[in-house]
Design a protein around this motif. Sequence first.
Motif: not given
Length: 424
Positions: A7, A84, A279-280, A282-284, A287
């Motif tokens: 990524h 992450t 990055w982590s 944001y994606h957490t 979700d």
Amino acid sequence: MTLTAAHFVEHMTEAEQARAKIVESILPAIKEQAADVDRHGEFYRPHVQTLSNAGLLGLIIPEQYGGLGGGLRDLAAATFALGTVCPSTALCFFFHCSSASRGLLAIEAIEAGLFNETEAPVVKAFAEKVLTTMGRDGKWLANFASEAVKSEKSAINISTKATKVDGGYLLNGVKSFGCATGVADQYLVTAGLDGIDDASGLSTFFVNRDAQGVSERQKWDAIGMRGTETHGLILKDVFVTDADALTIPSAFVRCMQVSRGSFVGNQLASIAVYLGQAWSVYHTTLDTLTKAKFGDSGKSIASSPMHQQLIGEMMADLETAMLWLRRQLELETAEPEILPKNEVVKRWRLCKGQVSEYGYKVALNALKCTGTSGTSFSHPSAHGLREMAMALVQAFPAERGRLMAAQMEVEGAEQHQFSVGQNQ
């Protein structure tokens, strides 16, 4: 399987992918302990063996010295992936890997002819000890350069002194920053030779973790990166043998000359830790918001205009941080070189601040998205914000980086103007 590292680091070779898969294989074990690492503010000691057994303590060590043969792209990919799941462990790992520069740059400097026939064997022996300790032996090294006494004019000020005695040197000084205090098997300590006040006296020493005269400076109890064991060192008459010292005049400076980036190079891998955390976060957050529903309508909370505005900001900020660091990675690894070293260093001074600030904005908006439920100490939003706050101050603030870059830009323009005037 999509590698976490992919990524960030694009177009990985087969060899880079193979090394990234090794990192990927240990992420579950690192993640499992991440909450306790943060809560207790302590490095999880078994991680040393986990990383060593996987061969990752030798990630960027050449194969002939027992390492995996990776380079800066591998290191940046690894610290991003580790960041992450547990930024503290990732930052510790980076500082261990940064120790390799004491060997890699020394070998490169010998090959570049920067040491004479008398000096080269001494430098090579020290360099190979660094590389085999990390590679073949799978030992953890901690790199201590930063000082408790700061300089107004220099980002790097070495006041720790080494005094020559029979059979070796006595080290005295206080080191303020360097991860893995009490964790690493050995420390690499930068000190100035007593009686020499300029950079020519800078030398490097192997110091055993439990050597007489070595103690911790203070307990690290920061807002974030709590499990890095950044306690610092107090060195009081610590004896180091001649065989564990590299004291050839200007050896340190000559080794730094062959670095592609600032100082010892590879520094961007430390900021990749924070990029991985952003990055982590944001994606957490995405979700969480997607799965959560409004009680009255049953719609996803992520569908609300306010949340979508914040999500859009996070997307833009994360992409900005990502692009800055990808570009810097390209500048420091491309063959042939894209820009001369001074231009690479100038951009690095800008880059680390940009990545840190935009990454922090991602975490700040994540906290806004999750509301009061996200403010508990261990919640991913609050945790991420605390970790990213450390990015704003690690090494030096972004404002100082921009100042230094601007000074380089102006001085370069002035020199160019002068040279053009002379040629006319």
